[in-house]
Design a protein around this motif. Structure first.
Motif, PDB file in Angstrom:
ATOM      1  N   ILE A 266       0.817  -1.215   0.000  1.00 33.70           N
ATOM      2  CA  ILE A 266       0.000   0.000   0.000  1.00 33.70           C
ATOM      3  C   ILE A 266       0.850   1.264   0.000  1.00 33.70           C
ATOM      4  CG2 ILE A 266      -1.954  -1.112   1.143  1.00 33.70           C
ATOM      5  CD1 ILE A 266      -1.094   0.217   3.735  1.00 33.70           C
TER       6      ILE A 266
ATOM      7  N   PHE B  10      -3.704   5.533  -2.805  1.00 38.45           N
ATOM      8  CA  PHE B  10      -4.159   5.072  -1.496  1.00 38.45           C
ATOM      9  C   PHE B  10      -4.279   6.216  -0.498  1.00 38.45           C
ATOM     10  CE2 PHE B  10      -3.239   3.531   2.805  1.00 38.45           C
ATOM     11  CZ  PHE B  10      -4.224   2.567   2.947  1.00 38.45           C
ATOM     12  N   ASN B  11      -3.237   7.019  -0.370  1.00 33.84           N
ATOM     13  CA  ASN B  11      -3.233   8.077   0.644  1.00 33.84           C
ATOM     14  C   ASN B  11      -4.262   9.162   0.361  1.00 33.84           C
ATOM     15  OD1 ASN B  11      -1.278   6.798   2.103  1.00 33.84           O
ATOM     16  ND2 ASN B  11       0.310   8.320   1.807  1.00 33.84           N
TER      17      ASN B  11
ATOM     18  N   TYR C  30      -7.067   8.778  -1.232  1.00 35.71           N
ATOM     19  CA  TYR C  30      -8.401   8.210  -0.991  1.00 35.71           C
ATOM     20  C   TYR C  30      -8.715   8.185   0.505  1.00 35.71           C
ATOM     21  CZ  TYR C  30     -12.295   4.907  -0.939  1.00 35.71           C
ATOM     22  OH  TYR C  30     -13.521   4.315  -0.725  1.00 35.71           O
TER      23      TYR C  30
ATOM     24  N   GLU D 123     -12.096   3.850  -5.154  1.00 34.58           N
ATOM     25  CA  GLU D 123     -11.418   3.042  -4.131  1.00 34.58           C
ATOM     26  C   GLU D 123     -10.192   2.341  -4.719  1.00 34.58           C
ATOM     27  OE1 GLU D 123     -11.150  -0.380  -3.947  1.00 34.58           O
ATOM     28  OE2 GLU D 123     -12.246  -0.804  -5.788  1.00 34.58           O
ATOM     29  N   PRO D 124      -9.104   2.288  -3.961  1.00 34.54           N
ATOM     30  CA  PRO D 124      -7.862   1.694  -4.476  1.00 34.54           C
ATOM     31  C   PRO D 124      -7.611   0.247  -4.056  1.00 34.54           C
ATOM     32  CG  PRO D 124      -7.373   2.935  -2.494  1.00 34.54           C
ATOM     33  CD  PRO D 124      -8.876   3.029  -2.696  1.00 34.54           C
ATOM     34  N   PHE D 125      -8.418  -0.284  -3.142  1.00 36.58           N
ATOM     35  CA  PHE D 125      -8.096  -1.564  -2.506  1.00 36.58           C
ATOM     36  C   PHE D 125      -8.080  -2.737  -3.480  1.00 36.58           C
ATOM     37  CE2 PHE D 125     -10.198   1.182   0.643  1.00 36.58           C
ATOM     38  CZ  PHE D 125      -9.143   1.337   1.525  1.00 36.58           C
TER      39      PHE D 125
END
Length: 278
Positions: A54, A63-64, A66, A225-227
Motif C-alpha cells: 500500500i 491510497f493516501n 483516498y 477506491e484503491p483496494f
C-alpha cells in the motif's frame, strides 16, 4: 487578497473550536502512517499492511489521497462553522460596515477554502514521499513521481466539497443544521443512485452516466477506491474467477464537473448574501 485571507485566518485561529478541529485534522491525517505498523498474526495467517504494497510508489498516491479524503469532514465542520459564526457574532455585518464588499466577503471565504485544500494536499504529498521512500520497493524517480494526478484530483475534490459546505453555511446560517443537511443530501444521492441502478436501469450503465453530474457523486468519482488494485485482492479475484475491469484513472471530465459545481456553489453563495438583509 492577502488582506482578505489574513482576516479569515485570524477569525479561525481566535475561535477555539475551529482551531482545535483544524489542528486535529492534520494530526489525524498523519495517523495514516500508523497503518504501516499494523500486523495480524492468526496462526499461519500473517498480515502486515506495509508488506501488502500500500506504500509502494506510485500506488501510494492513490491510497493516501483516498484515505485522506474520508477525513475531510473535520475541515468541513470548520468551513461551516466559519460561516455560521459570521451571523452569530455579527462579524459579517461589521466587515461590511468597515468597507468590505459582499463580493470580497465571499472571495475571502473561498480563498480560505483554497488554502485549506492546498495545505492538506501539500501535507499528503510530503507524508506520502516519506512513507514511500521508507517502505516502497520502487524508488526510481520516474516511478515515484508518476500518478501525481491523484494529488490534483484530491485538491479539486477538497475545493469542491468545501465550497459546498460554504454554500450550506451561507444558506442555513446554523452550523449544526448545515452539517445535518450535508448528511441528508448524501443519503438522498445514495437512494437516488440505488433506485436508478437497481430499478430504473438495472441492465446498463445509464445510472452511472446520470449520477456523475450529482455534486457529491461527482466528487467521489475523482478518486475511486484503491483496494481492489492490491495484488492480494487481485489474487483472490482470480481464484474465484472474478474479472475486475474497474477504471481507476482520474478523468478530466470528472474534474470539469466538480469545477462546475464549485462555481455554482460560489455564485449562489454570493447571490444569497447579496440579497439577504444582514
Amino acid at each position: 487578497m492577502k488582506r482578505l485571507l489574513s482576516i479569515e485566518l485570524q477569525k479561525i485561529w481566535k475561535n477555539r473550536a475551529s482551531r482545535v478541529l483544524t489542528i486535529s485534522y492534520f494530526v489525524i491525517l498523519s495517523f495514516i502512517a500508523l497503518i504501516a505498523s499494523i500486523k495480524f498474526n492468526l496462526g499461519n495467517f500473517k498480515l502486515h499492511f506495509a508488506e501488502m504494497g500500500i506504500f509502494n510508489f506510485p500506488f501510494i498516491w492513490h491510497f493516501n489521497t483516498y484515505i485522506a479524503a474520508i477525513l475531510k469532514f473535520f475541515l468541513a465542520i470548520v468551513i461551516v462553522s466559519m460561516m455560521a459564526n459570521e451571523y452569530s457574532y455579527g462579524t459579517l455585518k461589521q466587515n461590511l460596515i468597515d468597507g468590505m464588499s459582499k463580493k470580497e466577503f465571499v472571495l475571502s471565504k473561498f480563498l480560505t477554502v483554497i488554502l485549506f485544500a492546498f495545505a492538506s494536499t501539500l501535507f499528503i504529498f510530503i507524508m506520502s514521499l516519506i512513507l514511500g521512500y521508507s517502505f516502497s520497493s520502487y524508488t526510481e524517480f520516474g516511478i515515484v513521481f508518476s500518478d501525481l494526478e491523484y494529488l490534483v484530483a484530491y485538491f479539486v475534490k477538497l475545493v469542491g466539497f468545501f465550497s459546498f459546505c460554504l454554500f450550506l453555511g451561507v444558506l442555513v446560517k446554523r452550523s449544526a443544521f448545515a452539517i445535518g443537511f450535508l448528511f441528508v443530501w448524501n443519503i438522498i444521492e445514495g437512494i437516488t443512485k440505488g433506485v436508478l441502478t437497481f430499478k430504473v436501469f438495472p441492465k446498463n450503465d445509464t445510472s452511472s452516466q446520470i449520477m456523475q453530474f450529482f455534486p457529491l457523486e461527482s466528487m467521489s468519482n475523482l478518486i475511486v477506491e484503491p483496494f481492489s488494485r492490491l495484488s492480494i485482492i487481485k489474487n483472490i479475484q482470480t481464484a474465484i474467477g472474478a474479472n475486475n475491469i474497474k477504471d481507476y484513472g482520474v478523468h478530466f471530465s470528472s474534474i470539469l464537473i466538480v469545477f462546475a459545481w464549485t462555481g455554482i456553489f460560489l455564485y449562489f453563495s454570493y447571490v444569497i448574501i447579496k440579497k439577504r438583509d444582514l
